[in-house]
Design an enzyme around this catalytic site. Sequence first.
Site, short mmCIF file in Angstrom:
data_model
loop_
_atom_site.label_atom_id
_atom_site.label_comp_id
_atom_site.label_asym_id
_atom_site.label_seq_id
_atom_site.Cartn_x
_atom_site.Cartn_y
_atom_site.Cartn_z
N GLU A 1 0.18 -9.30 -2.28
CA GLU A 1 0.97 -8.07 -2.39
C GLU A 1 1.23 -7.46 -1.03
O GLU A 1 2.32 -6.95 -0.76
CB GLU A 1 0.25 -7.06 -3.29
CG GLU A 1 1.06 -5.81 -3.61
CD GLU A 1 0.95 -4.70 -2.58
OE1 GLU A 1 1.79 -3.79 -2.60
OE2 GLU A 1 0.03 -4.75 -1.72
N GLU A 2 0.22 -7.52 -0.15
CA GLU A 2 0.28 -6.75 1.08
C GLU A 2 1.35 -7.23 2.06
O GLU A 2 2.04 -6.41 2.66
CB GLU A 2 -1.08 -6.75 1.78
CG GLU A 2 -2.18 -6.01 1.02
CD GLU A 2 -1.94 -4.51 0.92
OE1 GLU A 2 -0.90 -4.02 1.38
OE2 GLU A 2 -2.82 -3.83 0.38
N HIS B 1 -4.97 1.02 4.29
CA HIS B 1 -4.63 0.09 5.37
C HIS B 1 -5.40 0.34 6.66
O HIS B 1 -4.95 -0.03 7.75
CB HIS B 1 -3.12 0.13 5.67
CG HIS B 1 -2.27 -0.45 4.59
ND1 HIS B 1 -0.91 -0.67 4.75
CD2 HIS B 1 -2.56 -0.86 3.33
CE1 HIS B 1 -0.41 -1.18 3.63
NE2 HIS B 1 -1.40 -1.30 2.75
#
Length: 464
Positions: free
Chosen positions: A328-329, A427
């Site tokens: 996803e990132e 993050h």
Amino acid sequence: MPRVLVFALVFIGFALPALAQPQDDLERLRRAALTSDYAYRQVAHLCNNIGLRLSGSAQAAGAVQYVAEQLRQLGLEVRLEKVSVPHWVRGVEAGTLTRYAGQVPGTSQKLALTALGGSVATPAAGLEAEVVVVQSFDALVALGREKVAGKIVLFNRPFDRQMAAQGQAGEAYGQAVIYRGGGASAAARLGAVAALVRSAGGANYRLPHTGALRYASDAPQIPAAAVAGEDADLIAALAAQGPVRLRLTLTPQSLPDIESYNVVADLKGSVHPEQVVIVSGHLDSWDLGTGAIDDAAGVAMAMQTAQLLKQLQLVPERTIRVIAWMNEENGLRGGRAYFEAHKGELANHVAAIESDFGAGHPLGIYAKANAKALERLAPAAAVLDRQGAGLIQPAQEVGADIGPLTSAGVPGFGLLQDGRTYFDYHHTAADTLDKIVPAELAENAAVMAVLAYSIANLSEALPR
């Protein structure tokens, strides 16, 4: 996480229809979730024992095997669906202010920065150039090539902490993160040699926030990094006094793509096993912290949905499918690969649920579905209201990984959570297990489990 979430500022209230499933089963499920530590133990193992899980890493591969085995132990039908993922490795990252007004001879100032995901490298010895500070794309364009070429551009757009404090963290993030995504290419078009962005996050503890950038096809690829908010302010203050020079060293590598997997596990339905209700989170994380709130928490909630149903011997009428998404990132390849592999089965995808906004206290459910479908959620909302999580709000986006499914018409749902502090840690190196409040994680697991089981047992599938 997450892409920008935009909520309608309304409360959807419905008269409670005749229940299609015993409401006491939903209440049993809710209560069991609130008293269980299963989800927390899964988050703890993913974060503490396995650690960071950036796509392509050994830890990501280990996490796939761990989650698959845990779901097999629950008795689910587990398969690993292949996904080709990027393999980007961070390397050295350093920034130093080497010339500025009032500088004490023989000194310099180090910056807190981190490479953006997917960034190209500087020369091995680094590069040095003057810094140009702007707050917007329009301000950059107004400077023109003459004032930008050969320089490092800093996009100094602050994250709106007040907006986040008022419950609009996703919107605040959306305003800031566009510079992370597109800043490097915008600067490169005007001849910049590198780009910096002010971290897209709320806490000022000299924590740089990483995240993926997107190189445009019409611009050169230049090195890019995020600087901590305090250091963005420092550079801006010094630049107002005179020229500022910065030495930047980034040595990331983009290695060949590597084979990875989505973990897909089915708890088969008793009446309509071919019809699927997805519960999910993404298994990969960034590499600065250990991905507790982004998004081991979401994976653990999905796993606990199956675990609770097994514990309580509740058999859904439709199949509940647990998915731990990969990548996803920095690519969304897991969600896209699943869509391509299953696009012929979309008519049998009754709903897709994803959690990718941490583990703060849940207020309810957000939904990308039509009004008639929302009416069918009233039984679940009535049960969840007993823990203060009975809101239902429509949203334009409910999850990045399930985005291809919801864009194709599959009703999509997510957890409406307290995200006021989410972007303080998102993050960053501070996204670690201690940011999870066990009781709030259990509340979220209750929301996902009740919602999924309720939809799985509806007398008719949700309308589209």
